[in-house]
Motif scaffolding. Structure first.
Motif, PDB file in Angstrom:
ATOM      1  N   PRO A  87       2.331   5.143  -8.768  1.00 56.77           N
ATOM      2  CA  PRO A  87       2.747   5.073  -7.355  1.00 56.77           C
ATOM      3  C   PRO A  87       4.271   5.054  -7.255  1.00 56.77           C
ATOM      4  O   PRO A  87       4.953   4.620  -8.187  1.00 56.77           O
ATOM      5  N   PRO A  88       4.803   5.532  -6.136  1.00 62.59           N
ATOM      6  CA  PRO A  88       6.255   5.505  -5.956  1.00 62.59           C
ATOM      7  C   PRO A  88       6.787   4.078  -6.088  1.00 62.59           C
ATOM      8  O   PRO A  88       6.203   3.156  -5.531  1.00 62.59           O
ATOM      9  N   PRO A  89       7.885   3.885  -6.799  1.00 63.93           N
ATOM     10  CA  PRO A  89       8.391   2.529  -7.028  1.00 63.93           C
ATOM     11  C   PRO A  89       8.835   1.809  -5.769  1.00 63.93           C
ATOM     12  O   PRO A  89       8.774   0.596  -5.714  1.00 63.93           O
ATOM     13  N   VAL A  90       9.227   2.530  -4.734  1.00 66.15           N
ATOM     14  CA  VAL A  90       9.699   1.869  -3.519  1.00 66.15           C
ATOM     15  C   VAL A  90       8.613   1.089  -2.802  1.00 66.15           C
ATOM     16  O   VAL A  90       8.913   0.191  -2.026  1.00 66.15           O
ATOM     17  N   ILE A  91       7.334   1.413  -3.043  1.00 65.08           N
ATOM     18  CA  ILE A  91       6.286   0.668  -2.365  1.00 65.08           C
ATOM     19  C   ILE A  91       5.376  -0.069  -3.339  1.00 65.08           C
ATOM     20  O   ILE A  91       4.319  -0.522  -2.958  1.00 65.08           O
ATOM     21  N   VAL A  92       5.810  -0.230  -4.580  1.00 61.07           N
ATOM     22  CA  VAL A  92       4.985  -0.949  -5.543  1.00 61.07           C
ATOM     23  C   VAL A  92       4.900  -2.428  -5.166  1.00 61.07           C
ATOM     24  O   VAL A  92       3.839  -2.991  -5.048  1.00 61.07           O
TER      25      VAL A  92
END
Length: 143
Positions: free
Chosen positions: A68-73
């Motif tokens: 998953p994209p790190p900004v919303i982990v």
């Protein structure tokens, strides 16, 4: 179906009874059979016989998704809403559930696949997103 290459960081969905719907971080070691299967090495799972060695196994392509994209982990503010869909890190993997309450600094998460309701620190939770049609989709609430 996306094609993964050696060295790609991915998540692998378990289809085993009792682990259905959980995701485990892994690295692609190689692609097999025209990218219909992948050989992966798990980040947190270990071999049963030698628990110092990371588990390596061959999985079907439909069990693999990109990280998953790190900004919303993880939520920066650590605040989640009632019935918000989240993934909780437990038993070496990410499990999808819904926030059912908050007690002190912990959030209660209900897991439909197991019927369990467990408390977690916000640091062990992330927003739930799903990999659909080759892109990430956010589902804020389940009900």
């Amino acid at each position: 179906m996306p094609v993964f290459s050696k060295g790609d960081k991915v998540e692998v969905c378990s289809k085993e009874e009792g682990f259905l719907g959980s995701y485990y971080e892994a690295t692609v070691l190689s692609s097999l059979n025209n990218n219909t299967r992948y050989k992966v090495r798990y980040k947190n799972l270990v071999e049963e016989e030698d628990q110092t060695r990371p588990l390596v196994e061959v999985v079907w392509a439909d069990e693999v998704r990109p990280m998953p994209p790190p900004v919303i982990v993880n939520r920066a503010d650590g605040v989640f809403s009632y019935l918000e869909r989240v993934d909780a890190f437990d038993n070496d993997g990410w499990w999808a559930g819904s926030i059912t309450g908050k007690q002190g600094l912990k959030y209660w998460v209900y897991f439909e696949t197991t019927g369990d309701e467990l408390a977690y620190d916000a640091s062990r939770l992330r927003n739930h997103i799903e990999w659909r049609d080759y892109h990430w989709v956010s589902f804020k609430k389940r009900f």
